[in-house]
Design a protein around this motif. Structure first.
Motif, PDB file in Angstrom:
ATOM      1  N   HIS A 173      -9.712   5.851   6.969  1.00 35.42           N
ATOM      2  CA  HIS A 173      -9.481   4.663   7.706  1.00 35.42           C
ATOM      3  C   HIS A 173      -7.870   4.446   8.054  1.00 35.42           C
ATOM      4  CE1 HIS A 173     -13.498   3.903   8.825  1.00 35.42           C
ATOM      5  NE2 HIS A 173     -14.026   3.865   7.458  1.00 35.42           N
ATOM      6  N   TRP A 174      -7.325   4.443   6.876  1.00 34.36           N
ATOM      7  CA  TRP A 174      -5.920   4.221   6.915  1.00 34.36           C
ATOM      8  C   TRP A 174      -5.038   5.119   7.972  1.00 34.36           C
ATOM      9  CZ3 TRP A 174      -2.230   1.025   5.123  1.00 34.36           C
ATOM     10  CH2 TRP A 174      -0.908   1.619   5.009  1.00 34.36           C
ATOM     11  N   PHE A 175      -5.356   6.259   7.709  1.00 32.80           N
ATOM     12  CA  PHE A 175      -4.868   7.153   8.684  1.00 32.80           C
ATOM     13  C   PHE A 175      -5.253   7.162  10.361  1.00 32.80           C
ATOM     14  CE2 PHE A 175      -3.747   9.342   4.886  1.00 32.80           C
ATOM     15  CZ  PHE A 175      -2.381   9.556   4.986  1.00 32.80           C
TER      16      PHE A 175
ATOM     17  N   LYS B  85       4.221   5.635   6.651  1.00 30.67           N
ATOM     18  CA  LYS B  85       5.229   6.601   6.059  1.00 30.67           C
ATOM     19  C   LYS B  85       4.583   8.165   5.753  1.00 30.67           C
ATOM     20  CE  LYS B  85       8.133   3.316   3.755  1.00 30.67           C
ATOM     21  NZ  LYS B  85       8.620   2.921   2.352  1.00 30.67           N
ATOM     22  N   ILE B  86       5.201   8.784   5.596  1.00 35.79           N
ATOM     23  CA  ILE B  86       4.996  10.377   5.538  1.00 35.79           C
ATOM     24  C   ILE B  86       4.516  10.824   4.005  1.00 35.79           C
ATOM     25  CG2 ILE B  86       5.117  12.602   6.053  1.00 35.79           C
ATOM     26  CD1 ILE B  86       6.881  12.182   8.418  1.00 35.79           C
ATOM     27  N   HIS B  87       3.241  11.035   3.827  1.00 35.38           N
ATOM     28  CA  HIS B  87       2.918  11.596   2.499  1.00 35.38           C
ATOM     29  C   HIS B  87       2.239  12.950   2.596  1.00 35.38           C
ATOM     30  CE1 HIS B  87       3.868   7.764   1.062  1.00 35.38           C
ATOM     31  NE2 HIS B  87       3.225   7.020   1.734  1.00 35.38           N
TER      32      HIS B  87
ATOM     33  N   ILE C 245       0.832  -1.342   0.030  1.00 37.82           N
ATOM     34  CA  ILE C 245       0.061  -0.084  -0.019  1.00 37.82           C
ATOM     35  C   ILE C 245       0.888   1.233  -0.048  1.00 37.82           C
ATOM     36  CG2 ILE C 245      -1.679   1.254   1.237  1.00 37.82           C
ATOM     37  CD1 ILE C 245      -3.091  -1.141   2.028  1.00 37.82           C
ATOM     38  N   GLU C 246       2.013   1.035   0.694  1.00 39.62           N
ATOM     39  CA  GLU C 246       2.835   2.509   0.801  1.00 39.62           C
ATOM     40  C   GLU C 246       3.527   2.766  -0.606  1.00 39.62           C
ATOM     41  OE1 GLU C 246       3.187   4.585   2.908  1.00 39.62           O
ATOM     42  OE2 GLU C 246       3.085   3.752   4.965  1.00 39.62           O
TER      43      GLU C 246
END
Length: 205
Positions: A171-173, A180-182, A136-137
């Motif tokens: 939901h992911w967050f 990782k930071i996006h 996913i990342e």
């Protein structure tokens, strides 16, 4: 005839449709259906969707199933003054992300969602998640690149391509995992979370 939307409110696929209906300020009736609400195996429902699945949209003499198609239908029929993109090239550049969500993102995301949200804590298979999170990342790098160039997945304005990923990445967050930071995705999801129509549907699990 009032628009009818069939489905249980904690289904992500149903939430997509409800979100857009609120976004377009439509008058509609939400009919609870699926799992504990039943209905989906009745003869009347199967006339609307022979698959016996939610969501289903009933509008005049038309019944539409498959949530992504319902989004396209509502946008074109009711959203031409709001979110429908009239320019074909721009519209399909946006809507390709609807299929990307289904074919690339959702197969991985759904595993994490069901393990961390739908599965009791003592039965969660946390050991299977690291490679899925890694996949996913990598996918999010693609989305990060897109959002570095435009404010929404749909383009310069909010559109239907933002809806499925908006719900999933909300939901992911919130998942208790290492991420990782996006920065561009995070700025986008904050804007999504501020939409009043999103707030009406997205916090029901």
């Amino acid at each position: 005839m009032t628009i009818k939307i069939y489905g249980r409110p904690n289904s992500l696929n149903v939430q997509k449709v409800l979100w857009l209906a609120h976004e377009l300020e439509l008058s509609f009736e939400h009919i609870l259906a699926g799992k504990e609400f039943g209905i989906v195996h009745t003869e009347a429902f199967l006339q609307l969707n022979p698959n016996g699945l939610i969501p289903v949209l009933q509008d005049e003499y038309t019944s539409i199933w498959e949530s992504q198609i319902i989004l396209r239908y509502l946008a074109e029929v009711y959203g031409k003054e709001k979110i429908w993109i009239s320019h074909p090239q721009k519209r399909f550049q946006a809507e390709q992300w609807l299929d990307w969500y289904i074919t690339s993102f959702l197969p991985q995301f759904s595993i994490i969602f069901y393990e961390l949200v739908r599965t009791p804590h003592d039965k969660q298979r946390l050991d299977i998640l690291p490679p899925i999170i890694e996949t996913i990342e990598k996918q999010l790098l693609i989305l990060e690149e897109l959002l570095s160039k435009q404010p929404y997945i749909s383009g310069q304005q909010f559109g239907i391509a933002d809806i499925p990923l908006g719900l999933a990445l909300h939901h992911w967050f919130n998942f208790d995992i290492q991420r990782k930071i996006h920065p561009h995705i995070e700025a986008w999801i904050q804007n999504i979370r501020e939409r009043s129509s999103f707030k009406k549907v997205a916090y029901i699990l």
